[in-house]
Scaffold this motif. Structure first.
Motif, mmCIF file in Angstrom:
data_model
loop_
_atom_site.group_PDB
_atom_site.id
_atom_site.type_symbol
_atom_site.label_atom_id
_atom_site.label_comp_id
_atom_site.label_asym_id
_atom_site.label_seq_id
_atom_site.Cartn_x
_atom_site.Cartn_y
_atom_site.Cartn_z
ATOM 1 N N CYS A 189 52.761 52.244 39.022
ATOM 2 C CA CYS A 189 53.129 53.649 38.796
ATOM 3 C C CYS A 189 53.190 54.433 40.100
ATOM 4 O O CYS A 189 53.645 55.569 40.121
ATOM 5 C CB CYS A 189 52.172 54.326 37.816
ATOM 6 S SG CYS A 189 50.592 54.823 38.526
ATOM 7 N N HIS A 197 46.385 54.845 33.267
ATOM 8 C CA HIS A 197 46.618 55.310 34.636
ATOM 9 C C HIS A 197 45.624 56.388 35.038
ATOM 10 O O HIS A 197 45.878 57.177 35.954
ATOM 11 C CB HIS A 197 48.072 55.742 34.808
ATOM 12 C CG HIS A 197 49.003 54.597 34.566
ATOM 13 N ND1 HIS A 197 49.289 53.648 35.515
ATOM 14 C CD2 HIS A 197 49.611 54.188 33.421
ATOM 15 C CE1 HIS A 197 50.064 52.711 34.993
ATOM 16 N NE2 HIS A 197 50.273 53.016 33.713
ATOM 17 N N CYS A 225 49.014 50.428 41.987
ATOM 18 C CA CYS A 225 49.504 50.279 40.608
ATOM 19 C C CYS A 225 51.022 50.470 40.631
ATOM 20 O O CYS A 225 51.522 51.264 41.425
ATOM 21 C CB CYS A 225 48.844 51.352 39.737
ATOM 22 S SG CYS A 225 49.424 51.380 38.039
ATOM 23 N N CYS A 231 44.372 52.671 39.370
ATOM 24 C CA CYS A 231 44.532 52.971 37.937
ATOM 25 C C CYS A 231 43.756 51.932 37.118
ATOM 26 O O CYS A 231 43.738 50.746 37.479
ATOM 27 C CB CYS A 231 45.996 52.918 37.523
ATOM 28 S SG CYS A 231 47.005 54.185 38.274
HETATM 29 ZN ZN LIG Z 1 49.028 53.593 37.452
#
Ligand SMILES: [Zn+2]
Length: 423
Positions: free
Chosen positions: A261, A249, A259, A266
């Motif tokens: 996340c 990340h 992403c 990332c």
């Molecule tokens: Zn990420």
């Protein structure tokens, strides 16, 4: 249960149980060694070495090397680490499968079993299957009784190493703070050590892979995700919370692919296996690669492995995808090289199977973007252990903890309480 008065005395060297632990380590790392050789290497007295050698023999941690017996008296025999004295269970849990092994005390695999298993099923059913595999291995083991020294396990998500708890693992819903370590310890009555799969594979590389000769190296796993395990001065560097090396990340400049996340660009979202598969689907759809369109029609889906295969058949779009992924990974690794100055980078994981073009693109970016001094003696190699790194590493990680100086010292203290070593 460390005893400060028995710690290494900076002036007089090792004494008490610490001497026993130091002698054990020397035999383990450099044996077989004669008692005279141990005296020479440690600077300890002959009587101290003799006393502790007897104790370690009695504990079963070392054995006499009978291969050298030719006219030598018993005390003349060299001492070796008794790797056959006990067993370690190694568990390599991946997102879609698990492999369980029974190993000796040198992390050599004696027997193993594997099966497909999704971590999405949740911790309880998955742990039940792991228990069944371990029980099966132990039941089929017929080589005489051996003590179970411990369990090592890698899993595909962040782990707080000290407590053995997974912490918000993105691809393991329901596993957050599930007591994996406690579950193993209470069932098998021995210590268990849990870490993320990448750190565990790095331990495998250090123990019996390319990392054997390197004190400072980075192991990079490229598969569904991307992560790194860092060995610094011969020791795994876990960081404060145990999440050092999570390079998946790290943002790649100029890219804004979303992403899971929550961030954009990332490394994992633009260069790991699923990203390559996504590029392949786009190329199949927009006509950039006739071979990919054909493969998609035949197989119904495309993976990074298809891209590797078709690149080998000369498909230029596939070659470009592999190079693109390799270059992005290389860009991030170049920053790590400038920061950490390792002597070796080991590339592993399923996407590493994309082969020479992939590795060449990673190398090109690292050499282009890192300081000349940092890359002067830097080797960038593909893992030779491949899938074995996970299981060997799980055993090696457990052994490193079980035979740490402090723990061996505690064993020597325990043995001392049983009475004099000589009989
Ligand atoms: Zn990420």
């Amino acid at each position: 249960m460390s005893q400060p008065e028995n710690e290494k005395n900076p002036v007089f060297g090792w004494f008490g149980p610490a001497a026993g632990a130091a002698i054990f380590r020397i035999i383990k790392d450099f044996g077989p060694l004669s008692r005279a050789e141990i005296v020479r290497r440690t600077g300890l007295s002959k009587s101290t070495v003799s006393l502790h050698a007897e104790k370690l023999l009695k504990m079963g941690l070392v054995a006499e090397d009978q291969s050298q017996r030719n006219g030598l008296g018993r005390k003349g025999l060299a001492l070796r680490f008794a790797a056959e004295a006990g067993l370690i269970i190694a568990v390599d849990l991946g997102a879609t499968g698990v492999e369980v092994g029974l190993c000796d005390l040198e992390a050599r695999i004696i027997a193993c079993r594997s099966e497909s298993l999704s971590v999405l099923a949740g911790p309880q059913p998955v742990m039940e299957r792991i228990f069944a595999l371990i029980d099966g291995l132990l039941a089929s083991y017929r080589d005489g009784p051996r003590k179970l020294f411990g369990i090592g396990m890698g899993l595909p998500g962040p782990v707080e190493f000290g407590s053995g708890l997974p912490v918000s693992p993105p691809i393991m819903p329901g596993w957050h703070r599930y007591p994996v370590r406690q579950a193993l310890e209470s069932r098998y009555g021995c210590p268990a050590y849990i870490d993320n799969d990448v750190n565990v594979m790095a331990c495998g590389e250090r123990h019996s892979g390319l990392g054997r000769e390197a004190e400072n190296f980075i192991f990079v796993k490229i598969g569904t995700g991307i992560g790194a395990g860092i060995f610094c001065d011969g020791k795994l560097y876990r960081g404060t919370q145990g999440c050092a090396g999570d390079i998946g990340h790290v943002g790649v400049d100029t890219l804004d692919t979303p992403c899971p996340c929550g961030n954009k660009g990332c490394l994992e979202s633009v260069a790991a296996g699923p990203a390559i598969a996504r590029m392949a689907r786009e190329a199949a759809a927009n006509g950039a690669s006739e071979l990919l369109s054909q493969r998609l029609r035949e197989a119904g889906a495309l993976t990074a492995a298809d891209v590797g295969d078709l690149a080998d058949h000369g498909d230029l779009a596939c070659v470009e995808m592999i190079q693109q992924s390799g270059r992005l990974i290389g860009q991030v690794l170049a920053k790590l090289v400038n920061f950490f100055n390792p002597s070796l980078i080991i590339i592993g994981g399923g996407v590493a199977n994309l082969g020479g073009r992939f590795l060449a693109a990673i190398r090109e970016q690292i050499y282009q973007r890192s300081l000349p001094l940092a890359t002067r003696d830097l080797a960038i190699k593909r893992s030779r252990l491949r899938e074995r790194a996970g299981m060997i590493g799980a055993a090696a990680m457990a052994l490193e903890e079980i035979f740490s100086h402090g723990k061996v010292m505690a064993m020597v203290v325990q043995e001392g309480k049983k009475g004099p070593a000589s009989d």
